[in-house]
Design a protein around this motif. Structure first.
Motif, mmCIF file in Angstrom:
data_model
loop_
_atom_site.group_PDB
_atom_site.id
_atom_site.type_symbol
_atom_site.label_atom_id
_atom_site.label_comp_id
_atom_site.label_asym_id
_atom_site.label_seq_id
_atom_site.Cartn_x
_atom_site.Cartn_y
_atom_site.Cartn_z
ATOM 1 N N CYS A 96 -4.586 9.120 -3.455
ATOM 2 C CA CYS A 96 -3.449 8.609 -4.208
ATOM 3 C C CYS A 96 -2.709 7.596 -3.343
ATOM 4 C CB CYS A 96 -2.514 9.721 -4.668
ATOM 5 S SG CYS A 96 -1.568 10.513 -3.376
ATOM 6 N N ALA A 97 -2.009 6.698 -3.999
ATOM 7 C CA ALA A 97 -1.312 5.621 -3.312
ATOM 8 C C ALA A 97 -0.018 5.315 -4.039
ATOM 9 C CB ALA A 97 -2.202 4.385 -3.256
ATOM 10 N N ALA A 98 0.949 4.827 -3.271
ATOM 11 C CA ALA A 98 2.265 4.501 -3.814
ATOM 12 C C ALA A 98 2.567 3.024 -3.600
ATOM 13 C CB ALA A 98 3.337 5.353 -3.134
ATOM 14 N N GLN A 99 3.123 2.442 -4.643
ATOM 15 C CA GLN A 99 3.464 1.023 -4.595
ATOM 16 C C GLN A 99 4.906 0.843 -5.022
ATOM 17 O OE1 GLN A 99 1.111 -2.694 -6.383
ATOM 18 N NE2 GLN A 99 2.279 -1.587 -7.911
ATOM 19 N N PHE A 100 5.715 0.163 -4.229
ATOM 20 C CA PHE A 100 7.123 0.016 -4.560
ATOM 21 C C PHE A 100 7.317 -0.863 -5.799
ATOM 22 C CE2 PHE A 100 11.470 0.604 -3.852
ATOM 23 C CZ PHE A 100 12.134 -0.587 -4.063
ATOM 24 N N VAL A 101 6.497 -1.874 -5.942
ATOM 25 C CA VAL A 101 6.608 -2.740 -7.116
ATOM 26 C C VAL A 101 6.146 -1.961 -8.337
ATOM 27 C CG1 VAL A 101 5.762 -4.850 -8.205
ATOM 28 C CG2 VAL A 101 6.256 -4.810 -5.740
ATOM 29 N N ASP A 102 6.911 -2.017 -9.413
ATOM 30 C CA ASP A 102 6.576 -1.263 -10.618
ATOM 31 C C ASP A 102 5.571 -2.043 -11.456
ATOM 32 O OD1 ASP A 102 8.450 0.229 -13.389
ATOM 33 O OD2 ASP A 102 6.586 0.817 -12.391
ATOM 34 N N TYR A 103 4.328 -1.990 -10.988
ATOM 35 C CA TYR A 103 3.247 -2.736 -11.638
ATOM 36 C C TYR A 103 1.984 -1.897 -11.564
ATOM 37 C CZ TYR A 103 -0.068 -6.490 -12.571
ATOM 38 O OH TYR A 103 -1.069 -7.248 -13.106
ATOM 39 N N LEU A 104 1.211 -1.911 -12.629
ATOM 40 C CA LEU A 104 -0.004 -1.089 -12.698
ATOM 41 C C LEU A 104 -1.137 -1.807 -11.980
ATOM 42 C CD1 LEU A 104 0.310 0.117 -16.388
ATOM 43 C CD2 LEU A 104 1.099 1.249 -14.308
ATOM 44 N N ASN A 105 -1.045 -1.789 -10.654
ATOM 45 C CA ASN A 105 -1.970 -2.568 -9.851
ATOM 46 C C ASN A 105 -3.301 -1.868 -9.679
ATOM 47 O OD1 ASN A 105 -2.775 -4.680 -8.137
ATOM 48 N ND2 ASN A 105 -0.689 -4.837 -7.340
ATOM 49 N N TYR A 106 -4.370 -2.626 -9.788
ATOM 50 C CA TYR A 106 -5.706 -2.078 -9.562
ATOM 51 C C TYR A 106 -6.256 -2.512 -8.205
ATOM 52 C CZ TYR A 106 -7.239 -6.728 -10.990
ATOM 53 O OH TYR A 106 -7.406 -8.078 -11.091
ATOM 54 N N ILE A 107 -5.464 -3.261 -7.456
ATOM 55 C CA ILE A 107 -5.884 -3.743 -6.146
ATOM 56 C C ILE A 107 -5.300 -2.838 -5.075
ATOM 57 C CG2 ILE A 107 -5.804 -5.671 -4.527
ATOM 58 C CD1 ILE A 107 -5.503 -7.513 -6.958
ATOM 59 N N GLY A 108 -6.162 -2.175 -4.340
ATOM 60 C CA GLY A 108 -5.700 -1.216 -3.356
ATOM 61 C C GLY A 108 -4.819 -1.815 -2.284
ATOM 62 N N GLY A 109 -5.113 -3.044 -1.904
ATOM 63 C CA GLY A 109 -4.353 -3.692 -0.845
ATOM 64 C C GLY A 109 -2.896 -3.918 -1.178
ATOM 65 N N ARG A 110 -2.529 -3.799 -2.432
ATOM 66 C CA ARG A 110 -1.151 -4.006 -2.847
ATOM 67 C C ARG A 110 -0.302 -2.743 -2.717
ATOM 68 N NH1 ARG A 110 -1.502 -8.616 -6.266
ATOM 69 N NH2 ARG A 110 -2.930 -9.994 -5.133
#
Length: 124
Positions: A96-110
């Motif tokens: 699992c990963a967390a992203q601060f930007v509220d976007y349904l990102n499919y790029i792991g690097g983000r």
């Protein structure tokens, strides 16, 4: 800072179900969009699913659409991945990963933070 701990992996037969959990530390869990990725031996990391901060929107890889469901409980600081109709090709370490930007990102690097992963093995 967010720490993520996955659990719920295991060895199951094809056609079975598993539910993965990812518990997050900190009081700002609801500030992060969350994603699930997986990596099989000898293969690159693969996007599985993602969910918005509120849990109201989500996105899936075509390979799991209709079989997997991502959800979250912001009161428990936890994101889930319900996996049904498992196939041998679903065998992988799931992260699992967390992203601060509220976007349904499919790029792991983000993504900003990652858990240590949980192994899922599906036998035929």
């Amino acid at each position: 800072q967010v720490q993520l701990v996955e659990s719920g992996g295991g060895l199951v037969q094809a056609g079975s179900s598993l539910r993965l959990s990812c518990a997050a530390s900190g009081r700002t869990f609801s500030s992060y969009a969350m994603g699930w990725f997986r990596q099989a031996p000898g293969k690159e990391r693969e996007y599985v699913a993602s969910i918005s901060r509120s849990g109201g929107t989500f996105r899936y890889a075509d390979s799991v659409k209709g079989r997997f469901t991502i959800s979250r409980d912001n009161t428990k600081n936890t994101v889930y991945l319900q996996m049904n109709s498992l196939k041998p090709e679903d065998t992988a370490v799931y992260y699992c990963a967390a992203q601060f930007v509220d976007y349904l990102n499919y790029i792991g690097g983000r993504y900003d933070y990652w858990g240590q992963g949980t192994q899922v093995t599906v036998s035929s």
